[in-house]
Motif scaffolding. Structure first.
Motif, PDB file in Angstrom:
ATOM      1  N   ARG B  18      -1.160  -5.322  16.442  1.00  0.00           N
ATOM      2  CA  ARG B  18      -1.300  -4.639  15.171  1.00  0.00           C
ATOM      3  C   ARG B  18      -2.707  -4.829  14.599  1.00  0.00           C
ATOM      4  O   ARG B  18      -3.269  -5.918  14.668  1.00  0.00           O
ATOM      5  N   SER B  19      -3.210  -3.768  14.077  1.00  0.00           N
ATOM      6  CA  SER B  19      -4.555  -3.816  13.510  1.00  0.00           C
ATOM      7  C   SER B  19      -4.539  -4.429  12.118  1.00  0.00           C
ATOM      8  O   SER B  19      -4.029  -3.841  11.163  1.00  0.00           O
ATOM      9  N   GLU B  20      -5.107  -5.642  12.022  1.00  0.00           N
ATOM     10  CA  GLU B  20      -5.174  -6.286  10.715  1.00  0.00           C
ATOM     11  C   GLU B  20      -6.060  -5.490   9.770  1.00  0.00           C
ATOM     12  O   GLU B  20      -5.871  -5.492   8.561  1.00  0.00           O
ATOM     13  N   LYS B  21      -7.028  -4.834  10.352  1.00  0.00           N
ATOM     14  CA  LYS B  21      -7.960  -4.058   9.538  1.00  0.00           C
ATOM     15  C   LYS B  21      -7.206  -2.943   8.810  1.00  0.00           C
ATOM     16  O   LYS B  21      -7.361  -2.752   7.607  1.00  0.00           O
ATOM     17  N   SER B  22      -6.380  -2.235   9.563  1.00  0.00           N
ATOM     18  CA  SER B  22      -5.602  -1.159   8.955  1.00  0.00           C
ATOM     19  C   SER B  22      -4.654  -1.714   7.894  1.00  0.00           C
ATOM     20  O   SER B  22      -4.526  -1.165   6.801  1.00  0.00           O
ATOM     21  N   LYS B  23      -3.987  -2.804   8.239  1.00  0.00           N
ATOM     22  CA  LYS B  23      -3.045  -3.405   7.290  1.00  0.00           C
ATOM     23  C   LYS B  23      -3.739  -3.715   5.976  1.00  0.00           C
ATOM     24  O   LYS B  23      -3.263  -3.357   4.899  1.00  0.00           O
ATOM     25  N   ASN B  24      -4.873  -4.377   6.067  1.00  0.00           N
ATOM     26  CA  ASN B  24      -5.586  -4.726   4.848  1.00  0.00           C
ATOM     27  C   ASN B  24      -6.060  -3.497   4.096  1.00  0.00           C
ATOM     28  O   ASN B  24      -6.002  -3.452   2.869  1.00  0.00           O
ATOM     29  N   ALA B  25      -6.520  -2.519   4.853  1.00  0.00           N
ATOM     30  CA  ALA B  25      -6.990  -1.283   4.210  1.00  0.00           C
ATOM     31  C   ALA B  25      -5.855  -0.630   3.432  1.00  0.00           C
ATOM     32  O   ALA B  25      -6.040  -0.131   2.323  1.00  0.00           O
ATOM     33  N   ILE B  26      -4.660  -0.640   4.017  1.00  0.00           N
ATOM     34  CA  ILE B  26      -3.497  -0.019   3.364  1.00  0.00           C
ATOM     35  C   ILE B  26      -3.145  -0.755   2.073  1.00  0.00           C
ATOM     36  O   ILE B  26      -2.961  -0.150   1.015  1.00  0.00           O
ATOM     37  N   LEU B  27      -3.077  -2.079   2.159  1.00  0.00           N
ATOM     38  CA  LEU B  27      -2.714  -2.849   0.967  1.00  0.00           C
ATOM     39  C   LEU B  27      -3.781  -2.713  -0.120  1.00  0.00           C
ATOM     40  O   LEU B  27      -3.463  -2.562  -1.306  1.00  0.00           O
ATOM     41  N   LYS B  28      -5.027  -2.715   0.313  1.00  0.00           N
ATOM     42  CA  LYS B  28      -6.115  -2.589  -0.659  1.00  0.00           C
ATOM     43  C   LYS B  28      -6.078  -1.209  -1.317  1.00  0.00           C
ATOM     44  O   LYS B  28      -6.219  -1.093  -2.539  1.00  0.00           O
ATOM     45  N   ALA B  29      -5.886  -0.195  -0.507  1.00  0.00           N
ATOM     46  CA  ALA B  29      -5.822   1.162  -1.055  1.00  0.00           C
ATOM     47  C   ALA B  29      -4.658   1.288  -2.033  1.00  0.00           C
ATOM     48  O   ALA B  29      -4.778   1.917  -3.088  1.00  0.00           O
ATOM     49  N   THR B  30      -3.546   0.669  -1.681  1.00  0.00           N
ATOM     50  CA  THR B  30      -2.378   0.728  -2.568  1.00  0.00           C
ATOM     51  C   THR B  30      -2.694   0.104  -3.921  1.00  0.00           C
ATOM     52  O   THR B  30      -2.462   0.706  -4.968  1.00  0.00           O
ATOM     53  N   ASN B  31      -3.235  -1.100  -3.885  1.00  0.00           N
ATOM     54  CA  ASN B  31      -3.597  -1.750  -5.144  1.00  0.00           C
ATOM     55  C   ASN B  31      -4.582  -0.918  -5.938  1.00  0.00           C
ATOM     56  O   ASN B  31      -4.476  -0.803  -7.167  1.00  0.00           O
ATOM     57  N   SER B  32      -5.521  -0.359  -5.249  1.00  0.00           N
ATOM     58  CA  SER B  32      -6.527   0.449  -5.936  1.00  0.00           C
ATOM     59  C   SER B  32      -5.904   1.667  -6.608  1.00  0.00           C
ATOM     60  O   SER B  32      -6.190   1.971  -7.765  1.00  0.00           O
ATOM     61  N   LEU B  33      -5.044   2.353  -5.882  1.00  0.00           N
ATOM     62  CA  LEU B  33      -4.417   3.553  -6.448  1.00  0.00           C
ATOM     63  C   LEU B  33      -3.496   3.208  -7.613  1.00  0.00           C
ATOM     64  O   LEU B  33      -3.348   3.989  -8.556  1.00  0.00           O
ATOM     65  N   LEU B  34      -2.887   2.022  -7.540  1.00  0.00           N
ATOM     66  CA  LEU B  34      -1.946   1.640  -8.596  1.00  0.00           C
ATOM     67  C   LEU B  34      -2.638   1.383  -9.934  1.00  0.00           C
ATOM     68  O   LEU B  34      -1.980   1.309 -10.965  1.00  0.00           O
ATOM     69  N   THR B  66       8.426   1.251  -1.774  1.00  0.00           N
ATOM     70  CA  THR B  66       8.654  -0.008  -2.483  1.00  0.00           C
ATOM     71  C   THR B  66       8.132  -1.193  -1.686  1.00  0.00           C
ATOM     72  O   THR B  66       7.489  -2.092  -2.231  1.00  0.00           O
ATOM     73  N   ALA B  67       8.409  -1.168  -0.410  1.00  0.00           N
ATOM     74  CA  ALA B  67       7.995  -2.279   0.443  1.00  0.00           C
ATOM     75  C   ALA B  67       6.475  -2.388   0.491  1.00  0.00           C
ATOM     76  O   ALA B  67       5.917  -3.484   0.428  1.00  0.00           O
ATOM     77  N   VAL B  68       5.815  -1.255   0.596  1.00  0.00           N
ATOM     78  CA  VAL B  68       4.351  -1.275   0.620  1.00  0.00           C
ATOM     79  C   VAL B  68       3.804  -1.856  -0.671  1.00  0.00           C
ATOM     80  O   VAL B  68       2.968  -2.772  -0.664  1.00  0.00           O
ATOM     81  N   VAL B  69       4.296  -1.349  -1.775  1.00  0.00           N
ATOM     82  CA  VAL B  69       3.794  -1.789  -3.074  1.00  0.00           C
ATOM     83  C   VAL B  69       4.076  -3.269  -3.287  1.00  0.00           C
ATOM     84  O   VAL B  69       3.225  -4.026  -3.754  1.00  0.00           O
ATOM     85  N   MET B  70       5.278  -3.689  -2.942  1.00  0.00           N
ATOM     86  CA  MET B  70       5.648  -5.096  -3.079  1.00  0.00           C
ATOM     87  C   MET B  70       4.687  -5.961  -2.283  1.00  0.00           C
ATOM     88  O   MET B  70       4.211  -6.990  -2.776  1.00  0.00           O
ATOM     89  N   ASP B  71       4.411  -5.537  -1.070  1.00  0.00           N
ATOM     90  CA  ASP B  71       3.505  -6.281  -0.196  1.00  0.00           C
ATOM     91  C   ASP B  71       2.101  -6.330  -0.792  1.00  0.00           C
ATOM     92  O   ASP B  71       1.444  -7.371  -0.803  1.00  0.00           O
ATOM     93  N   ALA B  72       1.682  -5.189  -1.294  1.00  0.00           N
ATOM     94  CA  ALA B  72       0.345  -5.123  -1.888  1.00  0.00           C
ATOM     95  C   ALA B  72       0.247  -6.029  -3.108  1.00  0.00           C
ATOM     96  O   ALA B  72      -0.782  -6.656  -3.359  1.00  0.00           O
ATOM     97  N   LEU B  73       1.336  -6.094  -3.840  1.00  0.00           N
ATOM     98  CA  LEU B  73       1.381  -6.899  -5.057  1.00  0.00           C
ATOM     99  C   LEU B  73       1.272  -8.380  -4.728  1.00  0.00           C
ATOM    100  O   LEU B  73       0.528  -9.122  -5.381  1.00  0.00           O
ATOM    101  N   ILE B  74       2.015  -8.795  -3.731  1.00  0.00           N
ATOM    102  CA  ILE B  74       2.044 -10.211  -3.379  1.00  0.00           C
ATOM    103  C   ILE B  74       0.722 -10.653  -2.763  1.00  0.00           C
ATOM    104  O   ILE B  74       0.190 -11.705  -3.088  1.00  0.00           O
ATOM    105  N   ASN B  75       0.201  -9.834  -1.871  1.00  0.00           N
ATOM    106  CA  ASN B  75      -1.057 -10.178  -1.219  1.00  0.00           C
ATOM    107  C   ASN B  75      -2.236  -9.815  -2.103  1.00  0.00           C
ATOM    108  O   ASN B  75      -3.134  -9.084  -1.721  1.00  0.00           O
ATOM    109  N   GLN B  76      -2.208 -10.373  -3.301  1.00  0.00           N
ATOM    110  CA  GLN B  76      -3.239 -10.079  -4.264  1.00  0.00           C
ATOM    111  C   GLN B  76      -3.835 -11.405  -4.690  1.00  0.00           C
ATOM    112  O   GLN B  76      -3.130 -12.400  -4.768  1.00  0.00           O
TER     113      GLN B  76
END
Lengths: 201, 201
Positions: B18-34, B66-76
């Motif tokens: 799994r690409s950690e880069k993509s994972k981080n990009a997704i979580l970061k983008a989510t937080n940013s959009l929120l 929900t899962a994405v957002v929850m993950d983004a929230l925690i990894n903050q």
DNA sequence: CCGCCGATACGCTACGCGCAGTTCAGAAAG
DNA sequence: CTTTCTGAACTGCGCGTAGCGTATCGGCGG
């Protein structure tokens, strides 16, 4: 209010009047669909289809889904059962809490929880939910508490708004956080115990 | 948990990792959009676009929004600040409530309220929200209360679950019903007063 | 030690679907 | 004849899935 009546008296409505038949069909269809769907799953299109009505007809009279559902909820049989007159303010609050829990335990409770949720997202929905449901509820309880304070039944440790939160918050929290525990035992025991908590203070 | 480690030890992962880069990009983008959108307004497509990632990559790793957002929230940053050690259970509960209110007052509070709402509709989302947020919170407070009961700090009038509701319910109710009053004064005064309510009982 | 193979993840594009919300022409009521 | 209502049709968006070609891993045979 009576403005509407007044307006009609002064200037009789021009043009084609609103169809009461369509209105009723829409509200009825909404209530019917809500038996099998959540508020969020419910679509304006589905309502229009079931009510055999154009979507425009719905959008003309209600700003959004929340408003339709709220309206359908209120215009339902057995929604405005008045409380018996209480002997004192403590009892008044208890009866109001019991009534609230009873309401939330019914099928409508689910719908109300969903409307509450919808209100979190949409400011427009929040206003409608607040005006149609939350404010009347809160004001009624706050009134009893204020009078109870004045008459020495309740203390002044907490301001009235906080007391309302303390009394109502747990009810909604249990409903939304762990509905399985929102049962008869809770309905039976909570109101009296909760009110007893704030009696001394 | 350690199952993952165990699994890796038994059968090392095949294929492209799994690409950690993509994972981080997704979580970061989510937080940013929120920061500018509500959870409900947020779309998977927007996340994918902002993160420069295929939609499928998101769907592969998270079951729903929900899962994405929850993950983004925690990894903050600054999400897992541990509490200082309390002197007794009463203080422990107070500190936990203060921490909760502080958390809910930030921008994250809005997001959490929206996740809570989303959970009302979708059972899948409810489980995620419960496991990731609600249960840890409730369990921690319940633990302190149980110990407080055993050590004589709290009474036994209410069962622990109800006490948790009484303590936490008003917080969420105020947050969701009339956010304007969810202010510093509330954060300052509520926890101590609320806990004092249940000390005697 | 090299190079190929199977397995899996990746970004991308495209599709069908359902619903939101608006437009439009015509019907209905006064 | 004017005003308002009404339903069908239209546009746009996002969901969730599928398929394509490519990238990156461990393993195995030469």
């Amino acid at each position: 209010m009576s403005n509407a009546v007044l307006k009609e008296e002064i200037s009789p409505p021009k043009g084609r009047p609103r169809s009461e038949k369509s209105k009723n069909a829409i509200l009825k269809a909404t209530n019917s669909l809500l038996l099998h769907k959540s508020v969020q799953e419910l679509s304006i299109e589905a309502i229009a289809k079931k009510a055999k009505v154009g979507k425009t007809t719905i959008y003309r009279w209600w700003p959004n889904k929340t408003a339709v559902v709220m309206d359908a909820l209120i215009n339902q049989p057995g929604m405005q059962t008045p409380l018996p007159t209480p002997r004192n303010n403590t009892e008044a609050v208890i009866m109001q809490l019991e009534k609230l829990i009873r309401l939330l335990q019914s099928k409508n409770g689910e719908v109300i929880a969903q409307l509450f949720s919808e209100a979190q997202t949409n400011p427009e929905s929040h206003k409608i939910f607040e005006n149609s449901f939350l404010s009347p509820l809160i004001d009624a309880i706050a009134f009893s508490i204020d009078r109870g304070k004045a008459e020495g039944e309740f203390g002044n440790t907490f301001d009235t708004k906080t007391i309302v939160d303390i009394l109502c918050g747990p009810i909604f929290f249990r409903l939304m956080a762990h509905r399985p525990d929102f049962d008869d035992a809770f309905q039976e025991s909570y109101p009296r115990k909760a009110v007893s908590l704030i009696r001394a203070n």
